[in-house]
Write a protein that holds these residues in place. Structure first.
Motif, PDB file in Angstrom:
ATOM      1  N   SER A 124       0.820  -1.217   0.000  1.00 29.55           N
ATOM      2  CA  SER A 124       0.000   0.000   0.000  1.00 29.55           C
ATOM      3  C   SER A 124       0.859   1.275   0.000  1.00 29.55           C
ATOM      4  O   SER A 124       0.313   2.372  -0.034  1.00 29.55           O
ATOM      5  CB  SER A 124      -0.924   0.012   1.220  1.00 29.55           C
ATOM      6  N   PHE A 125       2.166   1.134   0.021  1.00 33.29           N
ATOM      7  CA  PHE A 125       3.066   2.285   0.085  1.00 33.29           C
ATOM      8  C   PHE A 125       3.237   2.928  -1.288  1.00 33.29           C
ATOM      9  O   PHE A 125       3.228   2.253  -2.318  1.00 33.29           O
ATOM     10  CB  PHE A 125       4.440   1.864   0.604  1.00 33.29           C
ATOM     11  N   SER A 126       3.436   4.250  -1.285  1.00 30.01           N
ATOM     12  CA  SER A 126       3.821   4.942  -2.515  1.00 30.01           C
ATOM     13  C   SER A 126       5.282   4.609  -2.824  1.00 30.01           C
ATOM     14  O   SER A 126       6.005   4.052  -1.994  1.00 30.01           O
ATOM     15  CB  SER A 126       3.677   6.452  -2.337  1.00 30.01           C
ATOM     16  N   LYS A 127       5.733   4.966  -4.040  1.00 30.23           N
ATOM     17  CA  LYS A 127       7.119   4.703  -4.427  1.00 30.23           C
ATOM     18  C   LYS A 127       8.097   5.392  -3.470  1.00 30.23           C
ATOM     19  O   LYS A 127       9.103   4.803  -3.061  1.00 30.23           O
ATOM     20  CB  LYS A 127       7.363   5.174  -5.860  1.00 30.23           C
ATOM     21  N   GLY A 128       7.797   6.637  -3.105  1.00 31.02           N
ATOM     22  CA  GLY A 128       8.680   7.371  -2.207  1.00 31.02           C
ATOM     23  C   GLY A 128       8.751   6.740  -0.826  1.00 31.02           C
ATOM     24  O   GLY A 128       9.828   6.678  -0.214  1.00 31.02           O
ATOM     25  N   MET A 129       7.606   6.267  -0.309  1.00 33.21           N
ATOM     26  CA  MET A 129       7.585   5.612   1.004  1.00 33.21           C
ATOM     27  C   MET A 129       8.392   4.318   0.976  1.00 33.21           C
ATOM     28  O   MET A 129       9.165   4.026   1.893  1.00 33.21           O
ATOM     29  CB  MET A 129       6.141   5.345   1.424  1.00 33.21           C
ATOM     30  N   LYS A 130       8.243   3.538  -0.093  1.00 34.64           N
ATOM     31  CA  LYS A 130       9.023   2.305  -0.228  1.00 34.64           C
ATOM     32  C   LYS A 130      10.517   2.619  -0.286  1.00 34.64           C
ATOM     33  O   LYS A 130      11.331   1.905   0.297  1.00 34.64           O
ATOM     34  CB  LYS A 130       8.609   1.545  -1.494  1.00 34.64           C
ATOM     35  N   GLN A 131      10.848   3.705  -0.993  1.00 33.51           N
ATOM     36  CA  GLN A 131      12.258   4.060  -1.137  1.00 33.51           C
ATOM     37  C   GLN A 131      12.865   4.397   0.213  1.00 33.51           C
ATOM     38  O   GLN A 131      14.016   4.053   0.495  1.00 33.51           O
ATOM     39  CB  GLN A 131      12.401   5.234  -2.109  1.00 33.51           C
TER      40      GLN A 131
END
Length: 251
Positions: A124-131
């Protein structure tokens, strides 16, 4: 080094010191990722010698990897895990105890404003959150050597500034950082040494100021274009736009 019958790296010779932030740059296919994978022990079919922490990595002893952190360009996280579970899992691979890893992961997630979602699945994370989670996973075990490939992908401006400061402070503490990115102005700002790889060979190695002197150009992007021989960006853009604006008969 030959890979798939093709020469990928040719005479790459690097001596790296503690506390350096090395901007490792080059066009796509230049051999940057291959170099890093060799140093990480992911590729063993190479000619030459690679020593990390004074140890020949071809010796078969993988213990040096415990002191390395890595953020690959296209990292695949386990989306069915929560952020906390993923970080604890990777920390345990480096030999950290579960309790200590959970505590430290929670603290680092809090610093990245991810405390409220630490028990939420990564899917459920955005790309930035995953990064941000991937960046935390690379430093959770306090490594001495970091390899970051396009680490700021998906991050907003404020997060990028925080990461740049983190890199500077880690380097000041003696950590060594290989930083690869196509965002030239960022490489220019954070690196105290820049290595430019073209077709498997090092064509420039020095500080930004030293590269300026050898190329007589202003920005790192301009230096990059000159040393890689790419000077057609304006004409290519003009041709692209001309095609876009071509008339069309919709009748």
């Amino acid at each position: 080094m030959d890979y798939g019958g093709k020469r990928v790296l040719n005479g790459v010779n690097l001596e790296v010191s503690k506390g350096q932030i090395i901007g490792y740059i080059g066009p796509n296919g230049a051999g940057k990722s291959t170099t890093v994978k060799i140093m990480l022990g992911l590729i063993d079919s190479y000619q030459g010698e690679v020593e990390i922490f004074g140890q020949d990595i071809a010796s078969g002893d993988p213990s040096y990897k415990q002191k390395i952190g890595y953020v690959p360009e296209n990292a695949e996280a386990y989306d069915n895990l929560t952020a906390s579970e993923y970080l604890v899992f990777t920390a345990e691979l480096y030999g950290m105890g579960r309790g200590y890893a959970e505590e430290k992961a929670a603290k680092l997630l809090r610093e990245f404003d991810l405390e409220d979602v630490m028990h939420t699945r990564l899917s459920s994370f955005s790309k930035g959150m995953k990064q941000k989670v991937l960046i935390i996973s690379s430093v959770l075990h306090d490594p001495d050597l970091l390899f970051w490939d396009e680490p700021l992908s998906g991050l907003d401006a404020s997060s990028m500034m925080v990461i740049q400061e983190i890199l500077a402070q880690l380097a000041a503490q003696g950590k060594t950082i290989f930083y690869s990115s196509h965002i030239m102005d960022l490489v220019e700002k954070i690196s105290n040494r820049i290595v430019l790889l073209v077709k498997g060979e090092i064509v420039a190695d020095g500080s930004f100021e030293e590269l300026q002197e050898m190329s007589e150009e202003g920005s790192l992007a301009e230096i990059f274009n000159q040393l890689t021989g790419f000077t057609e960006h304006r004409s290519k853009a003009e041709q692209f736009v001309a095609i876009v604006q071509e008339g069309q008969d919709y009748a």
